[in-house]
Write a protein that holds these residues in place. Structure first.
Motif, PDB file in Angstrom:
ATOM      1  N   ASN A 134       9.811   8.744 -10.321  1.00  5.26           N
ATOM      2  CA  ASN A 134       8.474   9.036  -9.826  1.00  5.26           C
ATOM      3  C   ASN A 134       8.225   8.519  -8.414  1.00  5.26           C
ATOM      4  O   ASN A 134       7.091   8.490  -7.952  1.00  5.26           O
ATOM      5  CB  ASN A 134       7.425   8.422 -10.766  1.00  5.26           C
ATOM      6  N   CYS A 135       9.272   8.059  -7.732  1.00  2.45           N
ATOM      7  CA  CYS A 135       9.076   7.564  -6.366  1.00  2.45           C
ATOM      8  C   CYS A 135       9.927   8.365  -5.394  1.00  2.45           C
ATOM      9  O   CYS A 135      10.606   9.309  -5.780  1.00  2.45           O
ATOM     10  CB  CYS A 135       9.383   6.075  -6.269  1.00  2.45           C
ATOM     11  N   VAL A 136       9.856   7.991  -4.145  1.00  2.00           N
ATOM     12  CA  VAL A 136      10.538   8.718  -3.086  1.00  2.00           C
ATOM     13  C   VAL A 136      12.025   8.839  -3.383  1.00  2.00           C
ATOM     14  O   VAL A 136      12.684   7.859  -3.687  1.00  2.00           O
ATOM     15  CB  VAL A 136      10.351   7.989  -1.736  1.00  2.00           C
ATOM     16  N   MET A 137      12.541  10.051  -3.326  1.00  2.62           N
ATOM     17  CA  MET A 137      13.954  10.278  -3.619  1.00  2.62           C
ATOM     18  C   MET A 137      14.652  10.899  -2.410  1.00  2.62           C
ATOM     19  O   MET A 137      14.063  11.000  -1.344  1.00  2.62           O
ATOM     20  CB  MET A 137      14.089  11.193  -4.838  1.00  2.62           C
ATOM     21  N   ASP A 138      15.897  11.315  -2.591  1.00  5.25           N
ATOM     22  CA  ASP A 138      16.687  11.831  -1.485  1.00  5.25           C
ATOM     23  C   ASP A 138      16.057  13.078  -0.874  1.00  5.25           C
ATOM     24  O   ASP A 138      15.789  14.060  -1.565  1.00  5.25           O
ATOM     25  CB  ASP A 138      18.101  12.189  -1.958  1.00  5.25           C
ATOM     26  N   ASP A 149       0.838  -1.203   0.000  1.00  5.23           N
ATOM     27  CA  ASP A 149       0.000   0.000   0.000  1.00  5.23           C
ATOM     28  C   ASP A 149       0.871   1.251   0.000  1.00  5.23           C
ATOM     29  O   ASP A 149       0.564   2.240  -0.691  1.00  5.23           O
ATOM     30  CB  ASP A 149      -0.916   0.008   1.227  1.00  5.23           C
ATOM     31  N   TRP A 150       1.954   1.222   0.777  1.00 10.64           N
ATOM     32  CA  TRP A 150       2.884   2.363   0.842  1.00 10.64           C
ATOM     33  C   TRP A 150       3.517   2.621  -0.519  1.00 10.64           C
ATOM     34  O   TRP A 150       3.683   3.766  -0.945  1.00 10.64           O
ATOM     35  CB  TRP A 150       3.943   2.075   1.900  1.00 10.64           C
ATOM     36  N   CYS A 151       3.865   1.560  -1.217  1.00  6.51           N
ATOM     37  CA  CYS A 151       4.457   1.694  -2.549  1.00  6.51           C
ATOM     38  C   CYS A 151       3.467   2.348  -3.515  1.00  6.51           C
ATOM     39  O   CYS A 151       3.841   3.215  -4.322  1.00  6.51           O
ATOM     40  CB  CYS A 151       4.884   0.332  -3.087  1.00  6.51           C
ATOM     41  N   VAL A 152       2.208   1.955  -3.440  1.00  7.67           N
ATOM     42  CA  VAL A 152       1.185   2.528  -4.323  1.00  7.67           C
ATOM     43  C   VAL A 152       1.024   4.013  -4.052  1.00  7.67           C
ATOM     44  O   VAL A 152       0.991   4.836  -4.976  1.00  7.67           O
ATOM     45  CB  VAL A 152      -0.159   1.792  -4.131  1.00  7.67           C
ATOM     46  N   ILE A 153       0.942   4.386  -2.783  1.00  5.69           N
ATOM     47  CA  ILE A 153       0.766   5.791  -2.396  1.00  5.69           C
ATOM     48  C   ILE A 153       1.920   6.641  -2.899  1.00  5.69           C
ATOM     49  O   ILE A 153       1.747   7.793  -3.304  1.00  5.69           O
ATOM     50  CB  ILE A 153       0.644   5.905  -0.863  1.00  5.69           C
ATOM     51  N   ASN A 154       3.135   6.075  -2.909  1.00  5.98           N
ATOM     52  CA  ASN A 154       4.324   6.835  -3.299  1.00  5.98           C
ATOM     53  C   ASN A 154       4.722   6.617  -4.761  1.00  5.98           C
ATOM     54  O   ASN A 154       5.843   6.933  -5.154  1.00  5.98           O
ATOM     55  CB  ASN A 154       5.498   6.462  -2.375  1.00  5.98           C
ATOM     56  N   ASN A 155       3.779   6.097  -5.576  1.00  5.13           N
ATOM     57  CA  ASN A 155       4.012   5.913  -7.012  1.00  5.13           C
ATOM     58  C   ASN A 155       5.244   5.050  -7.305  1.00  5.13           C
ATOM     59  O   ASN A 155       6.027   5.322  -8.220  1.00  5.13           O
ATOM     60  CB  ASN A 155       4.187   7.274  -7.714  1.00  5.13           C
ATOM     61  N   ILE A 156       5.420   4.018  -6.497  1.00  7.01           N
ATOM     62  CA  ILE A 156       6.559   3.117  -6.672  1.00  7.01           C
ATOM     63  C   ILE A 156       6.088   1.876  -7.429  1.00  7.01           C
ATOM     64  O   ILE A 156       5.233   1.128  -6.945  1.00  7.01           O
ATOM     65  CB  ILE A 156       7.160   2.724  -5.304  1.00  7.01           C
TER      66      ILE A 156
END
Length: 349
Positions: free
Chosen positions: A312-316, A271-278
Motif C-alpha cells: 500500500n505504499c510507494v512502489m517501483d 507527513d510524507w509517509c502518511v500521505i503515501n499510506n506508509i
C-alpha cells in the motif's frame, strides 16, 4: 626570459620529466582527450585514472556514450562528483553523434554543453595539433607566478590578462607537448602549497620567486562564511531490507542521481509517509554527518524507518525503486548516499 626561451626550457623539462604514459595520453583521439579534460576539472589525476579506464572500457567511442542511458553514465560517474559534468558529457555526445563527426574548431567545441574555452583549447592543441591557449587552474598558477600577476584570477580583468599571457606563451610548433607540459608543471612542481621552485625549469625568470611572492600568488578569493543546510534523509526499508530510492530532478545538486527521500525535518518525513499510506513500525535516528559542497555544507541526519506493508505504499516506478545491494554497484548515486546504503546492507548481512 622571452616567450621562446620559456617554451624551450619548458619543453626540454617535459621531454625528461613530463608525464607521458597517462591513460588518455595513449591512443590519443578527440573523444579521449575531451573525456579526460572533463574528468580532470576539479579532480586530481590519481583519482581520475580509474574512472577514465572504466569509462572508456564501457564507452570506447562517442557513439557508444551517446546511445547509453544517462543512468548508466551517472552510475560510472558515481563518486567523481560535480555530476553536471557527466550530464553535459552525455548531451554533447548525443549532439556529436547526430552531426556525425567530432568538432574541430574552437567555436564548434565551445557551443557544446559543458565545454569552456580552456577545455576546447586543450582538445584543439592535443587532439588536433592546432595552436590554442588554455587556462585551467594549473596554468593560471604557473602564469600568475611567473609574471607576478596580482588579483584574484576569477576577476574579469585579471582573467583577461591571463588569457592574453597564455596566448602569447603558446607556441605553434609542438603545441600538444607544450600544453601537456605547462599543465604538468602546475600539477607537479608549481603546486598550490609547497611548490618545488628549485626544480622548476623557468625559475631563474619567475617574478614571484624573484620578489619572494610565490606563497601569496595567485591571489586567493576573499573568503566568505559557508552556509550550512540541514536535512533529514529517510532510509525507508521493507522486511527484506531493501531501501526506497527516488530519482532527483535533473537540475541542482546531485541532479539526475538516485537518492533516498530528503526532507527539511523529521516531521516532514512523517507527513510524507502518511500521505503515501506508509505504515512505520520501527524508527531509528542515525548520527548526523556533513558533506561539503563548493558553496555550502550539508548536514544530513539519516532516519531508518521500517515499513510493515509495501503493497500500500510507494512502489517501483520510473522515479522510485526499492534498492538492493546490487543497485549500489550500478546506479548513479552520490558518494554520501552510496556509503549510507552500503553501511545499511552490510549491517543486515
Amino acid at each position: 626570459m622571452n616567450t621562446i626561451d620559456f617554451q624551450q626550457k619548458l619543453l626540454a623539462w617535459f621531454d625528461v620529466c613530463g608525464r607521458k604514459d597517462l591513460p588518455w595520453q595513449r591512443n590519443i583521439t578527440p573523444y579521449r582527450i575531451w573525456l579526460s579534460e572533463i574528468m580532470l576539472q576539479q579532480t586530481q589525476v590519481i583519482t581520475v585514472i580509474a574512472y577514465f579506464e572504466a569509462f572508456t572500457k564501457k564507452f570506447p567511442t562517442v557513439d557508444a556514450l551517446a546511445h547509453a542511458p544517462v543512468d548508466e553514465v551517472l552510475g560510472l560517474w558515481s563518486g567523481l562528483g560535480y555530476y553536471a559534468r557527466a550530464r553535459n558529457l552525455h548531451k554533447s555526445a548525443q549532439i556529436i553523434a547526430e552531426q556525425g563527426y567530432f568538432p574541430n574548431t574552437l567555436e564548434a567545441l565551445v557551443a557544446l554543453p559543458g565545454i569552456g574555452l580552456s577545455t576546447a583549447g586543450a582538445i584543439m592543441s592535443i587532439a588536433f595539433q592546432k595552436r590554442q591557449p588554455i587556462l585551467d587552474g594549473n596554468v593560471k598558477r604557473v602564469l600568475t607566478r611567473f609574471n607576478a600577476i596580482s588579483g584574484w584570477p576569477g576577476q574579469a580583468e585579471v582573467n583577461k590578462t591571463l588569457w592574453a599571457v597564455s596566448a602569447d606563451f603558446t607556441p605553434i610548433d609542438r603545441v600538444a607537448d607544450y600544453t601537456q607540459a605547462i599543465m604538468d608543471l602546475g600539477a607537479t612542481l608549481c603546486t598550490r602549497s609547497k611548490p618545488q621552485c628549485v626544480r622548476c625549469p623557468v625559475n631563474t625568470a619567475c617574478l614571484a620567486r624573484l620578489t619572494d611572492t610565490v606563497a601569496v600568488l595567485p591571489t586567493p578569493k576573499v573568503s566568505k562564511k559557508i552556509p550550512v543546510k540541514h536535512v533529514t534523509l529517510l532510509l525507508l526499508h521493507n522486511a527484506a531490507g531493501h531501501v526506497l530510492l527516488e530519482k532527483r530532478p535533473s537540475l541542482g545538486i546531485w541532479g539526475g542521481l538516485w537518492s533516498v527521500p530528503e526532507f527539511s525535518c523529521l516531521q516532514s518525513a512523517h507527513d510524507w509517509c502518511v500521505i503515501n499510506n506508509i505504515n512505520i513500525v520501527k524508527q531509528h535516528t542515525l548520527t548526523t554527518k556533513r558533506h561539503t559542497f563548493s558553496h555550502y555544507h550539508l548536514d544530513y541526519t539519516p532516519v531508518l524507518m521500517c515499513v510493515d506493508d509495501v503493497d500500500n505504499c510507494v512502489m517501483d516506478t520510473e522515479q522510485n525503486l526499492w534498492c538492493t545491494v546490487e543497485h549500489t554497484r550500478s546506479l548513479g548515486l552520490a558518494a554520501p548516499i552510496k556509503r549510507l546504503l552500503q553501511q545499511h546492507f552490510k549491517q543486515r548481512e
